[in-house]
Write a protein that holds these residues in place. Structure first.
Motif, mmCIF file in Angstrom:
data_model
loop_
_atom_site.group_PDB
_atom_site.id
_atom_site.type_symbol
_atom_site.label_atom_id
_atom_site.label_comp_id
_atom_site.label_asym_id
_atom_site.label_seq_id
_atom_site.Cartn_x
_atom_site.Cartn_y
_atom_site.Cartn_z
ATOM 1 N N MET A 1 0.828 -1.198 0.000
ATOM 2 C CA MET A 1 0.000 0.000 0.000
ATOM 3 C C MET A 1 0.871 1.260 0.000
ATOM 4 S SD MET A 1 -3.149 -0.968 -0.230
ATOM 5 C CE MET A 1 -4.300 0.263 0.391
ATOM 6 N N ASP A 2 2.007 1.195 0.710
ATOM 7 C CA ASP A 2 2.936 2.327 0.710
ATOM 8 C C ASP A 2 3.436 2.608 -0.702
ATOM 9 O OD1 ASP A 2 2.809 2.800 3.447
ATOM 10 O OD2 ASP A 2 4.427 1.389 3.893
ATOM 11 N N ASP A 3 3.820 1.538 -1.410
ATOM 12 C CA ASP A 3 4.333 1.710 -2.778
ATOM 13 C C ASP A 3 3.270 2.273 -3.707
ATOM 14 O OD1 ASP A 3 6.730 0.676 -1.935
ATOM 15 O OD2 ASP A 3 6.369 -1.339 -2.723
ATOM 16 N N ILE A 4 2.049 1.777 -3.579
ATOM 17 C CA ILE A 4 0.961 2.244 -4.450
ATOM 18 C C ILE A 4 0.633 3.701 -4.160
ATOM 19 C CG2 ILE A 4 -1.504 1.962 -4.969
ATOM 20 C CD1 ILE A 4 -1.015 -1.084 -4.478
ATOM 21 N N ALA A 5 0.596 4.070 -2.866
ATOM 22 C CA ALA A 5 0.322 5.459 -2.484
ATOM 23 C C ALA A 5 1.402 6.390 -3.035
ATOM 24 C CB ALA A 5 0.226 5.573 -0.963
ATOM 25 N N ALA A 6 2.669 5.958 -2.916
ATOM 26 C CA ALA A 6 3.771 6.778 -3.424
ATOM 27 C C ALA A 6 3.681 6.947 -4.931
ATOM 28 C CB ALA A 6 5.109 6.148 -3.028
ATOM 29 N N GLU A 7 3.397 5.847 -5.649
ATOM 30 C CA GLU A 7 3.287 5.908 -7.110
ATOM 31 C C GLU A 7 2.132 6.798 -7.543
ATOM 32 O OE1 GLU A 7 4.278 5.112 -11.059
ATOM 33 O OE2 GLU A 7 5.407 4.575 -9.254
ATOM 34 N N ALA A 8 1.020 6.724 -6.808
ATOM 35 C CA ALA A 8 -0.164 7.525 -7.148
ATOM 36 C C ALA A 8 -0.044 8.967 -6.680
ATOM 37 C CB ALA A 8 -1.403 6.887 -6.530
ATOM 38 N N GLY A 9 0.928 9.236 -5.796
ATOM 39 C CA GLY A 9 1.097 10.600 -5.294
ATOM 40 C C GLY A 9 0.032 11.017 -4.301
ATOM 41 N N VAL A 10 -0.489 10.054 -3.545
ATOM 42 C CA VAL A 10 -1.508 10.356 -2.534
ATOM 43 C C VAL A 10 -1.089 9.720 -1.210
ATOM 44 C CG1 VAL A 10 -3.376 10.468 -4.231
ATOM 45 C CG2 VAL A 10 -2.881 8.301 -3.091
ATOM 46 N N SER A 11 -1.754 10.131 -0.152
ATOM 47 C CA SER A 11 -1.451 9.546 1.155
ATOM 48 C C SER A 11 -2.105 8.173 1.280
ATOM 49 C CB SER A 11 -1.960 10.456 2.275
ATOM 50 O OG SER A 11 -3.375 10.488 2.243
ATOM 51 N N LYS A 12 -1.528 7.336 2.133
ATOM 52 C CA LYS A 12 -2.088 6.003 2.339
ATOM 53 C C LYS A 12 -3.505 6.078 2.921
ATOM 54 C CE LYS A 12 -0.078 2.791 4.976
ATOM 55 N NZ LYS A 12 0.873 1.773 5.450
ATOM 56 N N PRO A 13 -3.780 6.981 3.880
ATOM 57 C CA PRO A 13 -5.160 7.092 4.381
ATOM 58 C C PRO A 13 -6.171 7.429 3.287
ATOM 59 C CG PRO A 13 -3.662 8.164 5.900
ATOM 60 C CD PRO A 13 -2.857 7.795 4.684
ATOM 61 N N LYS A 14 -5.727 8.234 2.302
ATOM 62 C CA LYS A 14 -6.640 8.566 1.194
ATOM 63 C C LYS A 14 -6.950 7.323 0.367
ATOM 64 C CE LYS A 14 -7.468 12.050 -2.319
ATOM 65 N NZ LYS A 14 -6.963 13.271 -2.967
ATOM 66 N N LEU A 15 -5.932 6.472 0.145
ATOM 67 C CA LEU A 15 -6.173 5.212 -0.563
ATOM 68 C C LEU A 15 -7.185 4.361 0.191
ATOM 69 C CD1 LEU A 15 -2.854 3.598 -1.884
ATOM 70 C CD2 LEU A 15 -4.786 4.421 -3.204
ATOM 71 N N TYR A 16 -7.003 4.265 1.489
ATOM 72 C CA TYR A 16 -7.911 3.449 2.300
ATOM 73 C C TYR A 16 -9.329 4.015 2.294
ATOM 74 C CZ TYR A 16 -4.317 0.348 4.148
ATOM 75 O OH TYR A 16 -3.345 -0.596 4.270
ATOM 76 N N ARG A 17 -9.430 5.351 2.263
ATOM 77 C CA ARG A 17 -10.772 5.958 2.216
ATOM 78 C C ARG A 17 -11.483 5.589 0.923
ATOM 79 N NH1 ARG A 17 -8.438 10.581 4.361
ATOM 80 N NH2 ARG A 17 -8.470 11.653 2.365
ATOM 81 N N TYR A 18 -10.719 5.544 -0.166
ATOM 82 C CA TYR A 18 -11.317 5.271 -1.466
ATOM 83 C C TYR A 18 -11.617 3.792 -1.660
ATOM 84 C CZ TYR A 18 -12.216 5.636 -6.458
ATOM 85 O OH TYR A 18 -12.816 5.586 -7.686
ATOM 86 N N PHE A 19 -10.675 2.918 -1.280
ATOM 87 C CA PHE A 19 -10.827 1.489 -1.536
ATOM 88 C C PHE A 19 -11.282 0.685 -0.322
ATOM 89 C CE2 PHE A 19 -7.736 2.837 -4.781
ATOM 90 C CZ PHE A 19 -8.401 2.422 -5.914
ATOM 91 N N GLY A 20 -11.262 1.283 0.858
ATOM 92 C CA GLY A 20 -11.688 0.580 2.065
ATOM 93 C C GLY A 20 -10.538 -0.138 2.737
ATOM 94 N N ASP A 21 -9.918 -1.087 2.053
ATOM 95 C CA ASP A 21 -8.790 -1.824 2.594
ATOM 96 C C ASP A 21 -7.990 -2.423 1.438
ATOM 97 O OD1 ASP A 21 -10.393 -3.886 1.684
ATOM 98 O OD2 ASP A 21 -10.867 -4.667 3.674
ATOM 99 N N LYS A 22 -6.964 -3.195 1.782
ATOM 100 C CA LYS A 22 -6.113 -3.790 0.749
ATOM 101 C C LYS A 22 -6.920 -4.715 -0.164
ATOM 102 C CE LYS A 22 -1.832 -6.391 0.204
ATOM 103 N NZ LYS A 22 -0.740 -7.083 0.895
ATOM 104 N N ALA A 23 -7.843 -5.469 0.420
ATOM 105 C CA ALA A 23 -8.679 -6.366 -0.383
ATOM 106 C C ALA A 23 -9.530 -5.570 -1.371
ATOM 107 C CB ALA A 23 -9.570 -7.215 0.520
#
Length: 197
Positions: A1-23
């Motif tokens: 998730m850290d790598d994906i957040a870095a590549e997307a240029g967003v924070s990890k919490p923002k990723l989790y807000r959008y997708f819910g969790d890793k699954a």
């Protein structure tokens, strides 16, 4: 998730807000690739199934599949490693669901051809499972080491097409039927009874 957040240029919490969790993120990746496969099938199978020869249609759809895998090998490897290429019956639009949906459209046409000559069509689901299993196993080998060993897209697509026809012809022979791949599904001579000596 850290790598994906870095590549997307967003924070990890923002990723989790959008997708819910890793699954949820994994599911979104699977759904996106599944949608790309479905779109490809609409061009290669659904549009041409009443006009093109079945062989041309299968080869064209296999070439499109190989091109998609070749374009996104890391994504395919990721999905396979996380068992997201396996059919779960969830119907959530992931890769396996879309592949199976495409195969079912083709399987229905083979079933219709067998029923037209009053032949047993119960072999078709086994043939579909065999094609998917062989194809996915070969795909994993190809993206893991086959391309490094010089197996290019064209060679791999030709192999998958021939393997697919081998399974189809084997299924037909099991129920005493021969298929004429140079004809379209709609042609009355596409499926015919094998002569018994």
């Amino acid at each position: 998730m850290d790598d994906i957040a870095a590549e997307a240029g967003v924070s990890k919490p923002k990723l989790y807000r959008y997708f819910g969790d890793k699954a949820g993120l994994n599911g979104a990746v699977a759904a996106k690739l599944g949608a790309l496969m479905w779109e490809s099938a609409q061009v290669t199978i659904f549009v041409e199934q009443d006009h093109a020869s079945v062989d041309d249609m299968i080869r064209s759809s296999v070439q499109s599949y190989v091109a998609l895998v070749g374009k996104h090998p890391v994504v395919v490897r990721f999905l396979m490693a996380n068992h997201l290429f396996q059919y779960s019956g969830s119907g959530n639009g992931g890769v396996a669901d879309q592949l199976r949906s495409v195969m079912e459209v083709v399987a229905d046409r083979f079933t219709e051809s067998l029923q037209r000559i009053h032949s047993d069509a119960s072999i078709i689901p086994l043939a579909v499972a065999s094609i998917l299993g062989a194809g996915l196993s070969a795909t994993q080998w190809w993206i893991d080491s086959g391309r490094e060993q010089g197996v290019n897209d064209s060679y791999f697509a030709a192999h998958l097409s021939e393997t697919t026809w081998g399974i189809i012809n084997g299924a037909g022979a099991t129920v005493g039927v021969a298929f004429s791949p140079d004809l379209p599904f709609s042609h009355p001579g596409f499926a015919s009874r094998l002569e018994v000596n």
